[in-house]
Design an enzyme around this catalytic site. Structure first.
Site, PDB file in Angstrom:
ATOM      1  CG  HIS A 259      12.178   1.479  15.120  1.00  0.00           C
ATOM      2  ND1 HIS A 259      13.217   1.982  14.373  1.00  0.00           N
ATOM      3  CD2 HIS A 259      11.043   1.798  14.457  1.00  0.00           C
ATOM      4  CE1 HIS A 259      12.723   2.578  13.299  1.00  0.00           C
ATOM      5  NE2 HIS A 259      11.413   2.482  13.321  1.00  0.00           N
ATOM      6  CG  ASP A 310       3.719  -0.107  13.123  1.00  0.00           C
ATOM      7  OD1 ASP A 310       3.126   0.540  12.247  1.00  0.00           O
ATOM      8  OD2 ASP A 310       4.878  -0.546  12.984  1.00  0.00           O
TER       9      ASP A 310
END
Length: 373
Positions: A259, A310
């Protein structure tokens, strides 16, 4: 050309916001000062949407009023309703939602006003209509008769009812409701930034949301959860570790890991991992959860990367019976609460967003007639 340390606007503050905040080093996410760990599973999605759009968690009376507004807002205009079948025939899910939201905007009674109360009414309608649009699109493309949402049911319960065609298990509703809360907002991500850039021109809320949906469509943003599931489905039983190492050796990206902001585990992944395990065990076949857990361990060992939101969202949605190509549209259902809140915030204290750029092209070029070029 020298390296640009702000490429992709990394670490550039693009706006001030009171909506959400991230502590990337500690792995924490806050909505209006509330830690996501305090909200997920304890605060319903409707309460979360009210928090973002109105600035506070609702009282019982406020929640009842907001819930009634959402029920009224579920009704689609004739323009969107009459075009769903043709759109479903010709467009993929995120393309279809981009079109349908635009059509809904044409008939919104507040479309010509960016005043606070008008924006809040539009925000409620968009939040109420997005799950209906996804469900109606799915029904149209499969030839099914669309189920009407039931007034007494939550957004989460109605969506699962409409997508699966059967009464959802109460625990599945609780889990999906928590998923919607976990995905409701996430500071200045790509789609939110797109919405705010559009809103900053004093364009209308529906235009800003169309910009956000178009941005979410990309596989480097909202499309990642679908790619996670496709990857899991492509790996043979017992072949997770080898498949991951082969991909890494080939320089391929493993979707669902890493991320730009978090330096440790994404706090949303903490909840989604538990949900995936629970749903997998309840289904009687937790293969995809176990594969996901092994993949997480291999990627951490090989690359030092943690799963993001996700990664486990993919298997949670799979176990809930949501078709894989609707994972990103489901993301838009939850993020509608945050997108609309950001548009409200942008309009309330607006300044046109116009960043500078660094020119890297040729200089001092001399014009020549076309026959001499």
């Amino acid at each position: 050309m020298a390296d640009n340390p702000t490429k992709g606007l990394a670490d550039v503050v693009a706006a001030s916001t009171a909506l959400s905040d991230i502590d990337g080093r500690a792995g924490r996410l806050f909505y209006r000062g509330y830690d996501i760990h305090d909200l997920a599973g304890r605060t319903g999605f409707e309460e979360t949407a009210h928090l973002l759009q109105h600035g506070a968690l609702p009282t019982r009376r406020q929640l009842a009023d907001y819930g009634a507004e959402l029920v009224r807002g579920r009704t689609l205009g004739a323009l969107a309703e009459s075009n769903i079948a043709e759109i479903a025939e010709k467009q993929e899910p995120m393309e279809a939602l981009r079109s349908l939201v635009s059509l809904a905007g044409a008939e919104d009674p507040d479309k010509n006003s960016n005043e606070l109360e008008a924006n809040r009414r539009k925000a409620a309608r968009l939040t109420a209509q997005q799950p209906i649009l996804v469900a109606r699109y799915h029904a149209a493309r499969t030839g099914a008769t669309p189920r009407e949402p039931e007034p007494e049911k939550s957004i989460a319960a109605n969506f699962l009812l409409q997508i699966t065609g059967r009464e959802p298990d109460p625990r599945a509703v609780e889990i999906f409701d928590a998923c919607l809360t976990l995905h409701a907002d996430h500071t200045m991500n790509a789609s939110t930034f797109a919405a705010r850039v559009c809103a900053a021109t004093l364009s209308d809320m529906h235009s800003a949301i169309v910009a956000a949906i178009g941005t979410l469509k990309g596989p480097l943003h909202g499309g990642a959860n679908e790619q996670v599931m496709r990857t899991l489905e492509s790996i043979p039983a017992g072949g997770v570790a080898r498949a991951v190492r082969d991909k890494l050796a080939a320089g391929e990206k493993i979707m669902g890991f890493g991320h730009r902001v978090y330096k440790t585990e994404d706090p949303r992944a903490t909840h989604l991992r538990k949900m995936s395990r629970e749903l997998g065990e309840a289904s009687g076949d937790d293969t995809y959860y176990r594969m996901s857990k092994e993949m997480e361990e291999v990627v951490l060992a090989e690359k030092g990367l943690y799963p993001n939101v996700d990664f486990y969202a993919a298997t949670v949605y799979h176990y809930l019976g949501i078709p894989t190509d609707l994972f990103t549209p489901v993301f838009s259902v939850s993020r509608m609460a945050g997108w609309t809140a950001h548009v409200i915030e942008q309009h309330a204290d607006n300044r046109l967003i116009r960043p500078d750029s660094e020119y890297i092209g040729e200089r001092d070029q001399k014009w020549m007639p076309i026959d001499e070029r």
